[in-house]
Design an enzyme around this catalytic site. Structure first.
Site, mmCIF file in Angstrom:
data_model
loop_
_atom_site.group_PDB
_atom_site.id
_atom_site.type_symbol
_atom_site.label_atom_id
_atom_site.label_comp_id
_atom_site.label_asym_id
_atom_site.label_seq_id
_atom_site.Cartn_x
_atom_site.Cartn_y
_atom_site.Cartn_z
ATOM 1 N N SER A 140 0.858 -1.185 0.000
ATOM 2 C CA SER A 140 0.000 0.000 0.000
ATOM 3 C C SER A 140 0.896 1.236 0.000
ATOM 4 O O SER A 140 2.058 1.171 0.412
ATOM 5 C CB SER A 140 -0.891 0.007 1.240
ATOM 6 O OG SER A 140 -1.651 1.212 1.333
ATOM 7 N N TYR A 154 -1.584 -0.936 10.570
ATOM 8 C CA TYR A 154 -1.679 -1.264 9.146
ATOM 9 C C TYR A 154 -0.454 -0.726 8.400
ATOM 10 O O TYR A 154 0.177 -1.434 7.607
ATOM 11 C CB TYR A 154 -2.963 -0.666 8.574
ATOM 12 C CG TYR A 154 -3.127 -0.853 7.080
ATOM 13 C CD1 TYR A 154 -3.630 -2.042 6.570
ATOM 14 C CD2 TYR A 154 -2.803 0.163 6.189
ATOM 15 C CE1 TYR A 154 -3.793 -2.220 5.207
ATOM 16 C CE2 TYR A 154 -2.957 -0.001 4.825
ATOM 17 C CZ TYR A 154 -3.457 -1.192 4.334
ATOM 18 O OH TYR A 154 -3.604 -1.360 2.970
#
Length: 259
Positions: A140, A154
């Site tokens: 990401s 995350y």
């Protein structure tokens, strides 16, 4: 024209929804055998049915080493080979630091980072035996490049994946196995649909191309990194974000529009 990958086998973890489902669909359209791995068998089966007879489903938790070994064994049993792993499984529950628990942190790291390692480890014997393989990790922009409140765990997991990629590629190069990562920006998945049109417009306004990415945008990138033609690319990251990380300020976006 790219060398066809038809007849090869890809395992897509987290392949029942969102980006993973798009990746599985794209590889299936390219003629590969696709094993879709997800926590819930019925969801994986629905995604496999969407692709056709060259796809099948398997239920596994990628944080469990025995489950990862089982999906690799299933791929070999059903298709006779494992050529490509798309390590895509991930979770992203939000939790601010003052409310995050150790269990919250461990759950995200366990699925996103440890799950990447365990999935890769499970497919290595087959790839090493063939002296060919592609491991494509869905990371990401959040973590490696940007941050977002509530996603410290995350972001840590996604940044950690890149550390894994850069060392794993060195260890696996002697067997003709490449390891790369795709870094999606804001991608329109079913999870965003409930946030409302105003929220989506705000997201789009921060992207130079003025649209959210599609799951197909990520799937095309993954397919390229899995190709024969990408065989000299390893240990690399491919950002697919419509230019989102490039403007240094809101003023840059405003000046772009004014121009």
């Amino acid at each position: 024209m790219f060398t066809p990958l038809a007849g090869r086998t890809v395992i897509v973890t987290g392949g029942s929804k969102g980006i993973g489902r798009g990746i599985a669909r794209r590889f299936g359209a390219a003629g590969l055998n696709v094993l879709i791995v997800a926590l819930r068998l019925e969801e994986a089966a629905a995604a496999a049915a969407e692709i056709g007879p060259n796809a099948s489903a398997f239920a596994a938790d990628v944080a469990d080493p025995e489950a990862c070994a089982a999906f690799a064994a299933a791929a070999l049993d059903r298709y006779g080979r494992i050529d490509i792993l798309c390590a895509n499984a991930g979770i992203f529950p939000a939790a601010r630091l003052d409310a995050m628990t150790g269990a919250d942190f461990d759950a995200v790291i366990g699925t996103n980072l440890k799950g990447t390692f365990l999935s890769a480890a499970a497919v290595l014997p087959a790839m090493k035996a063939a002296r060919w393989g592609r491991i494509v990790v869905t990371s990401s922009i959040t973590g490696p490049i940007t941050g977002y409140p509530g996603w410290a765990h995350y972001g840590a997991s996604k940044a950690g994946q890149l550390g894994f990629v850069r060392t794993a590629c060195l260890e696996l190069a002697p067997w003709g196995i490449t390891v790369n990562a795709v870094l999606p920006g804001n991608i329109r998945t079913e999870g965003l649909d409930g946030l409302g049109a105003d929220y989506l417009r705000k997201m789009e306004s921060s992207i130079p191309l003025k649209r959210l990415g599609s799951v197909e945008d990520i799937a095309h990138a993954a397919l390229f990194l899995a190709s024969e033609e990408a065989g000299y690319i390893t240990g690399q990251t491919l950002v697919v974000d419509g230019g989102q990380v490039l403007p240094e300020s809101l003023a840059a976006l405003e000046d772009m529009a004014a121009g």
